[in-house]
Design an enzyme around this catalytic site. Structure first.
Site, PDB file in Angstrom:
ATOM      1  N   THR A  16     -36.460  39.386  55.494  1.00 60.10           N
ATOM      2  CA  THR A  16     -35.519  40.413  55.878  1.00 60.10           C
ATOM      3  C   THR A  16     -34.224  39.658  56.584  1.00 60.10           C
ATOM      4  OG1 THR A  16     -36.464  41.332  57.892  1.00 60.10           O
ATOM      5  CG2 THR A  16     -37.106  42.449  55.940  1.00 60.10           C
ATOM      6  N   MET A  94     -42.662  30.457  60.684  1.00 63.53           N
ATOM      7  CA  MET A  94     -43.744  30.380  61.575  1.00 63.53           C
ATOM      8  C   MET A  94     -44.447  29.027  61.690  1.00 63.53           C
ATOM      9  SD  MET A  94     -43.566  33.391  62.390  1.00 63.53           S
ATOM     10  CE  MET A  94     -42.875  35.049  62.163  1.00 63.53           C
ATOM     11  N   LEU A  97     -41.378  22.722  64.776  1.00 59.93           N
ATOM     12  CA  LEU A  97     -40.916  21.623  64.352  1.00 59.93           C
ATOM     13  C   LEU A  97     -41.200  20.680  65.325  1.00 59.93           C
ATOM     14  CD1 LEU A  97     -37.833  23.037  62.346  1.00 59.93           C
ATOM     15  CD2 LEU A  97     -39.695  21.887  61.189  1.00 59.93           C
ATOM     16  N   ASN A 111     -32.311  29.614  65.432  1.00 59.66           N
ATOM     17  CA  ASN A 111     -33.801  30.434  65.291  1.00 59.66           C
ATOM     18  C   ASN A 111     -33.376  31.980  65.878  1.00 59.66           C
ATOM     19  OD1 ASN A 111     -36.529  30.974  64.786  1.00 59.66           O
ATOM     20  ND2 ASN A 111     -36.949  30.731  67.246  1.00 59.66           N
ATOM     21  N   HIS A 113     -35.137  35.065  67.522  1.00 57.17           N
ATOM     22  CA  HIS A 113     -36.468  35.324  68.285  1.00 57.17           C
ATOM     23  C   HIS A 113     -36.642  36.845  68.738  1.00 57.17           C
ATOM     24  CE1 HIS A 113     -40.379  34.757  70.308  1.00 57.17           C
ATOM     25  NE2 HIS A 113     -39.850  35.489  70.997  1.00 57.17           N
ATOM     26  N   GLU A 151     -36.644  20.634  71.188  1.00 58.73           N
ATOM     27  CA  GLU A 151     -38.212  20.253  71.452  1.00 58.73           C
ATOM     28  C   GLU A 151     -39.032  21.156  71.874  1.00 58.73           C
ATOM     29  OE1 GLU A 151     -35.617  18.521  72.864  1.00 58.73           O
ATOM     30  OE2 GLU A 151     -36.301  18.336  74.997  1.00 58.73           O
ATOM     31  N   ASP A 154     -38.646  27.826  71.366  1.00 59.77           N
ATOM     32  CA  ASP A 154     -37.772  29.033  72.094  1.00 59.77           C
ATOM     33  C   ASP A 154     -36.809  28.568  73.349  1.00 59.77           C
ATOM     34  OD1 ASP A 154     -38.796  30.624  69.771  1.00 59.77           O
ATOM     35  OD2 ASP A 154     -40.444  31.098  71.195  1.00 59.77           O
ATOM     36  N   ALA A 183     -30.983  44.648  66.207  1.00 58.69           N
ATOM     37  CA  ALA A 183     -30.530  43.811  66.907  1.00 58.69           C
ATOM     38  C   ALA A 183     -30.471  42.174  65.896  1.00 58.69           C
ATOM     39  CB  ALA A 183     -31.689  43.081  68.083  1.00 58.69           C
ATOM     40  N   GLU A 184     -31.789  41.853  65.340  1.00 55.04           N
ATOM     41  CA  GLU A 184     -31.818  40.717  64.519  1.00 55.04           C
ATOM     42  C   GLU A 184     -30.959  40.533  63.343  1.00 55.04           C
ATOM     43  OE1 GLU A 184     -35.900  39.315  63.468  1.00 55.04           O
ATOM     44  OE2 GLU A 184     -36.605  40.772  64.989  1.00 55.04           O
TER      45      GLU A 184
END
Ligand code: GAR
Length: 203
Positions: A16, A94, A97, A111, A113, A151, A154, A183-184
């Site tokens: 989404t 998910m 890295l 990203n 979150h 690294e 989040d 929000a997202e």
């Protein structure tokens, strides 16, 4: 505009947030970037359908099939190079890295979150688990964060955040949907435009 920032979106599920980015490209919220490819860590992810419906090339890169993190990241890097990608967006991706990968793309990976970082984030906090944790702690306000990826899971510099109120009787599923809608799906396209514009400026 010519010379738009070339974007790859990395996904694992429903997509989404990918859809929100594609819609923002169509509606003119994103004008400095264009999605060149979508990479899914899972075969059959609905996000791949969304890419296809938009005429965007989709790839499945499975860590399990490739046999480990190194081969997984090498395959992703090959695809990114093929499309001359300048900005990577993790939208419900998910997989973590490694530093080896994130170092190569400093301040070039975003990203989204589903909480207000530094709450309910880091290793083990993903998807519905984030909302379960917020509800069980009893916070009254949660939200979403878009940040650069480094690294530390989040842990990279925050670009945008938006707060969302928790309501009596919320379940993790209900809260997840509200955080996405309020929000997202708003701040992710906005952040993509901000960073794409910055990359264009520095070309
Ligand atoms: C979104 O809520 C996103 O914030 C979350 O997974 C969901 C994916 O939904 N990501 C994480 O938890 C990453 N730590 P989508 O596939 O429909 O975009």
């Amino acid at each position: 505009m010519n010379n738009k920032t070339k974007i790859a979106v990395l996904v694992s599920g429903g997509g989404t947030n990918l859809q929100a980015i594609l819609d923002a490209c169509d509606s003119g919220i994103i004008t400095h970037g264009e999605v060149k490819c979508v990479i899914s860590s899972k075969a059959g992810a609905y996000a791949l359908e969304r890419a296809k419906n938009h005429g965007i090339k989709g790839y499945v890169v499975s860590k399990k099939e490739l046999g480990g993190q190194e081969a997984f990241e090498k395959k992703i890097t090959d695809i990114l190079r093929e499309h001359e990608i300048e900005l990577i967006v993790l939208a419900g991706f998910m997989s973590i890295l490694s530093e080896n990968f994130t170092k190569k793309y400093e301040e070039r990976i975003l990203n989204v979150h589903p909480s207000l970082i530094p709450s309910f984030c880091g290793k083990g906090y993903y998807g519905l688990r984030v909302h379960e944790a917020a509800l069980s702690y009893g916070v009254k306000v949660t939200g979403a964060t878009v940040h650069f990826v480094n690294e530390i899971p989040d842990g990279g510099r925050i670009i945008l955040q938006k707060a969302v109120y928790i309501q009596d009787g919320d379940t993790p599923e209900v809260l997840q949907k509200r955080v996405m809608e309020q929000a997202e799906w708003k701040i992710l396209p906005q952040a993509v435009e901000i960073v794409s514009k910055e990359i264009c400026k520095n070309k």
